[in-house]
Design a protein around this motif. Structure first.
Motif, PDB file in Angstrom:
ATOM      1  N   GLU A   1       0.424  -1.641   0.109  1.00 27.07           N
ATOM      2  CA  GLU A   1       0.240   0.399   0.037  1.00 27.07           C
ATOM      3  C   GLU A   1       0.602   0.339   0.424  1.00 27.07           C
ATOM      4  O   GLU A   1       0.511   2.675   0.593  1.00 27.07           O
ATOM      5  CB  GLU A   1      -1.182  -0.004   1.058  1.00 27.07           C
ATOM      6  CG  GLU A   1      -0.365  -0.080   2.671  1.00 27.07           C
ATOM      7  CD  GLU A   1      -1.307  -0.424   3.802  1.00 27.07           C
ATOM      8  OE1 GLU A   1      -2.478  -1.054   3.404  1.00 27.07           O
ATOM      9  OE2 GLU A   1      -0.718  -0.217   5.058  1.00 27.07           O
ATOM     10  N   PHE A   2       2.202   0.831  -0.390  1.00 26.72           N
ATOM     11  CA  PHE A   2       3.172   2.069   0.198  1.00 26.72           C
ATOM     12  C   PHE A   2       4.445   2.260  -0.410  1.00 26.72           C
ATOM     13  O   PHE A   2       4.545   0.732  -0.486  1.00 26.72           O
ATOM     14  CB  PHE A   2       3.216   2.461   1.602  1.00 26.72           C
ATOM     15  CG  PHE A   2       4.251   4.107   1.517  1.00 26.72           C
ATOM     16  CD1 PHE A   2       4.145   4.901   1.292  1.00 26.72           C
ATOM     17  CD2 PHE A   2       5.849   3.304   1.378  1.00 26.72           C
ATOM     18  CE1 PHE A   2       5.133   6.211   1.525  1.00 26.72           C
ATOM     19  CE2 PHE A   2       6.865   4.232   2.163  1.00 26.72           C
ATOM     20  CZ  PHE A   2       6.128   5.780   1.427  1.00 26.72           C
ATOM     21  N   CYS A   3       4.511   2.969  -1.447  1.00 26.62           N
ATOM     22  CA  CYS A   3       5.843   2.830  -1.941  1.00 26.62           C
ATOM     23  C   CYS A   3       6.771   4.569  -1.818  1.00 26.62           C
ATOM     24  O   CYS A   3       6.256   5.027  -1.935  1.00 26.62           O
ATOM     25  CB  CYS A   3       6.163   2.938  -4.214  1.00 26.62           C
ATOM     26  SG  CYS A   3       5.182   1.302  -3.956  1.00 26.62           S
ATOM     27  N   ILE A   4       8.125   4.022  -1.327  1.00 28.09           N
ATOM     28  CA  ILE A   4       9.141   4.920  -1.689  1.00 28.09           C
ATOM     29  C   ILE A   4       9.572   5.890  -2.445  1.00 28.09           C
ATOM     30  O   ILE A   4       9.565   6.225  -3.860  1.00 28.09           O
ATOM     31  CB  ILE A   4      10.486   4.505  -1.001  1.00 28.09           C
ATOM     32  CG1 ILE A   4      10.656   3.084   0.169  1.00 28.09           C
ATOM     33  CG2 ILE A   4      11.563   5.534  -1.029  1.00 28.09           C
ATOM     34  CD1 ILE A   4      11.598   2.363   0.521  1.00 28.09           C
ATOM     35  N   GLY A   5       8.912   7.059  -2.506  1.00 26.43           N
ATOM     36  CA  GLY A   5       9.125   8.298  -2.895  1.00 26.43           C
ATOM     37  C   GLY A   5       7.660   8.748  -3.510  1.00 26.43           C
ATOM     38  O   GLY A   5       7.720  10.145  -3.803  1.00 26.43           O
TER      39      GLY A   5
ATOM     40  N   ARG B   1       4.690  -2.709   2.872  1.00 33.98           N
ATOM     41  CA  ARG B   1       3.531  -1.935   3.826  1.00 33.98           C
ATOM     42  C   ARG B   1       2.507  -3.011   3.627  1.00 33.98           C
ATOM     43  O   ARG B   1       1.476  -1.974   2.267  1.00 33.98           O
ATOM     44  CB  ARG B   1       3.324  -1.011   3.966  1.00 33.98           C
ATOM     45  CG  ARG B   1       2.844   0.095   5.118  1.00 33.98           C
ATOM     46  CD  ARG B   1       3.227   1.350   5.753  1.00 33.98           C
ATOM     47  NE  ARG B   1       2.340   2.283   4.515  1.00 33.98           N
ATOM     48  CZ  ARG B   1       1.596   3.249   5.033  1.00 33.98           C
ATOM     49  NH1 ARG B   1       2.755   4.497   5.091  1.00 33.98           N
ATOM     50  NH2 ARG B   1       0.307   3.927   3.210  1.00 33.98           N
ATOM     51  N   ARG B   2       1.236  -3.386   5.002  1.00 35.31           N
ATOM     52  CA  ARG B   2       0.197  -3.952   4.476  1.00 35.31           C
ATOM     53  C   ARG B   2      -0.003  -3.553   6.265  1.00 35.31           C
ATOM     54  O   ARG B   2      -0.228  -3.947   7.253  1.00 35.31           O
ATOM     55  CB  ARG B   2       0.049  -5.383   3.868  1.00 35.31           C
ATOM     56  CG  ARG B   2      -0.920  -4.843   3.475  1.00 35.31           C
ATOM     57  CD  ARG B   2      -1.249  -6.216   2.924  1.00 35.31           C
ATOM     58  NE  ARG B   2      -0.428  -7.770   2.955  1.00 35.31           N
ATOM     59  CZ  ARG B   2      -0.620  -8.876   2.214  1.00 35.31           C
ATOM     60  NH1 ARG B   2      -1.050  -9.219   0.928  1.00 35.31           N
ATOM     61  NH2 ARG B   2      -0.139  -9.891   2.442  1.00 35.31           N
ATOM     62  N   ASN B   3      -1.684  -2.722   5.657  1.00 35.25           N
ATOM     63  CA  ASN B   3      -2.690  -2.874   6.825  1.00 35.25           C
ATOM     64  C   ASN B   3      -1.446  -1.644   8.257  1.00 35.25           C
ATOM     65  O   ASN B   3      -1.545  -1.301   9.064  1.00 35.25           O
ATOM     66  CB  ASN B   3      -2.953  -4.007   8.051  1.00 35.25           C
ATOM     67  CG  ASN B   3      -3.900  -4.878   6.130  1.00 35.25           C
ATOM     68  OD1 ASN B   3      -4.212  -3.676   6.224  1.00 35.25           O
ATOM     69  ND2 ASN B   3      -3.702  -5.898   6.777  1.00 35.25           N
ATOM     70  N   GLY B   4      -0.556  -0.762   7.290  1.00 41.39           N
ATOM     71  CA  GLY B   4       0.005  -0.007   8.946  1.00 41.39           C
ATOM     72  C   GLY B   4       1.387  -0.843   8.830  1.00 41.39           C
ATOM     73  O   GLY B   4       1.993   0.231   9.976  1.00 41.39           O
ATOM     74  N   GLU B   5       1.362  -2.216   8.801  1.00 39.95           N
ATOM     75  CA  GLU B   5       2.948  -2.834   9.426  1.00 39.95           C
ATOM     76  C   GLU B   5       3.615  -3.243   8.338  1.00 39.95           C
ATOM     77  O   GLU B   5       2.704  -3.329   7.401  1.00 39.95           O
ATOM     78  CB  GLU B   5       2.254  -4.101  10.080  1.00 39.95           C
ATOM     79  CG  GLU B   5       1.868  -3.678  11.259  1.00 39.95           C
ATOM     80  CD  GLU B   5       2.075  -2.716  12.558  1.00 39.95           C
ATOM     81  OE1 GLU B   5       3.226  -3.215  12.365  1.00 39.95           O
ATOM     82  OE2 GLU B   5       1.471  -1.984  13.456  1.00 39.95           O
TER      83      GLU B   5
END
Length: 272
Positions: free
Chosen positions: A62-66, A240-244
């Motif tokens: 759910e997140f990629c750096i940048g 990152r998935r579900n904040g972890e």
């Protein structure tokens, strides 16, 4: 250079790594980089990836750096452009990055108060763009800010530009030479008579000072990747998935492109 398209490309890469005393690799990047990483692991070289692309289009994570930093750049640019757009009653076309997906354009555009957002996932005709501008003028709104992702498709502009153009080693069209922002701005001014300017943010979105969110998650994912290498793991990637932080196969994040969903796109159109 794409080693997957070179004769014995992966083998040559592995031999070069071993020759230089490197026995494990942590590639940091998007789908192209991680596709090569997956093949390195399949060939027996210890490889653990880290998701880094401002396009934010890798599957599963759910997140990629940048991404957060790039969105901040777009948001700040739109905040600044509102001043000149409103003062001079102009249409401002802002071209941002996004080859196959419109995450940067959509999120940055909503955060920065864009009046119209054009992204690859949802094609719109030029007539809709013009109707939007006429409607705003009719409502007494004498300026407009249009955010367009570099990979967005507007059929009339593609016909005018004469095709896709030059491609890179991974088979992607070189969008910097396609210039959809310039094409759109020129056509809008010609068709409507409204004074129009274009701003291409380009590589400004890819550099500078990272946001705290990017710094923290780059650290967490980087440490997790090194721990996986130390534990003898390969062909996997921390995400990152579900904040972890979770660990999934490299193949999972490159399986398909994560695109902007309809409900989020519809949210952006509420403010048109």
């Amino acid at each position: 250079t794409n080693p997957l398209k070179e004769q014995d490309g992966i083998g040559r890469v592995i031999r070069a790594l071993k020759h230089n005393g490197i026995d494990a690799l942590v590639p940091i990047g998007g789908d192209d980089t991680l596709s090569v990483a997956a093949r390195l692991s399949e060939a027996g070289f210890a490889t653990v990836g880290v998701p880094k692309t401002i396009d934010n289009d890798l599957s599963v994570t759910e997140f990629c750096i940048g991404f957060d930093t790039a969105v901040g750049v777009v948001t700040e640019a739109l905040d600044r452009l509102h001043t000149t757009a409103s003062a001079h009653h102009r249409v401002m076309v802002v071209e941002v990055m996004g080859r196959d997906t419109g995450w940067v354009a959509l999120v940055g555009g909503v955060a920065g108060g864009a009046d119209l957002i054009i992204i690859p996932e949802f094609e719109i005709p030029l007539s809709d763009v013009e109707a939007h501008l006429y409607r705003r003028r009719g409502e007494g709104k004498l300026f407009s800010i249009i955010v367009v992702a570099e990979g967005a498709r507007i059929r009339e502009l593609e016909e005018e530009s004469g095709g896709e153009g030059e491609k890179d080693a991974f088979g992607h069209v070189r969008l910097a030479k396609r210039g959809i922002g310039d094409l759109l701005a020129s056509r809008v001014e010609r068709e409507t008579g409204f004074e129009t300017r274009v701003t291409v943010l380009g590589h400004l979105q890819r550099g500078g000072s990272p946001t705290p969110v990017d710094r923290i998650w780059a650290t967490r994912l980087g440490v997790a990747a090194v721990d996986l290498i130390v534990d003898g793991k390969s062909g996997v990637i921390p995400i990152r998935r579900n904040g972890e932080v979770e660990v999934v196969p490299l193949a999972a994040v490159i399986k398909e492109t994560r695109r902007v969903p309809r409900d989020l796109y519809d949210l952006s159109r509420v403010f048109e």
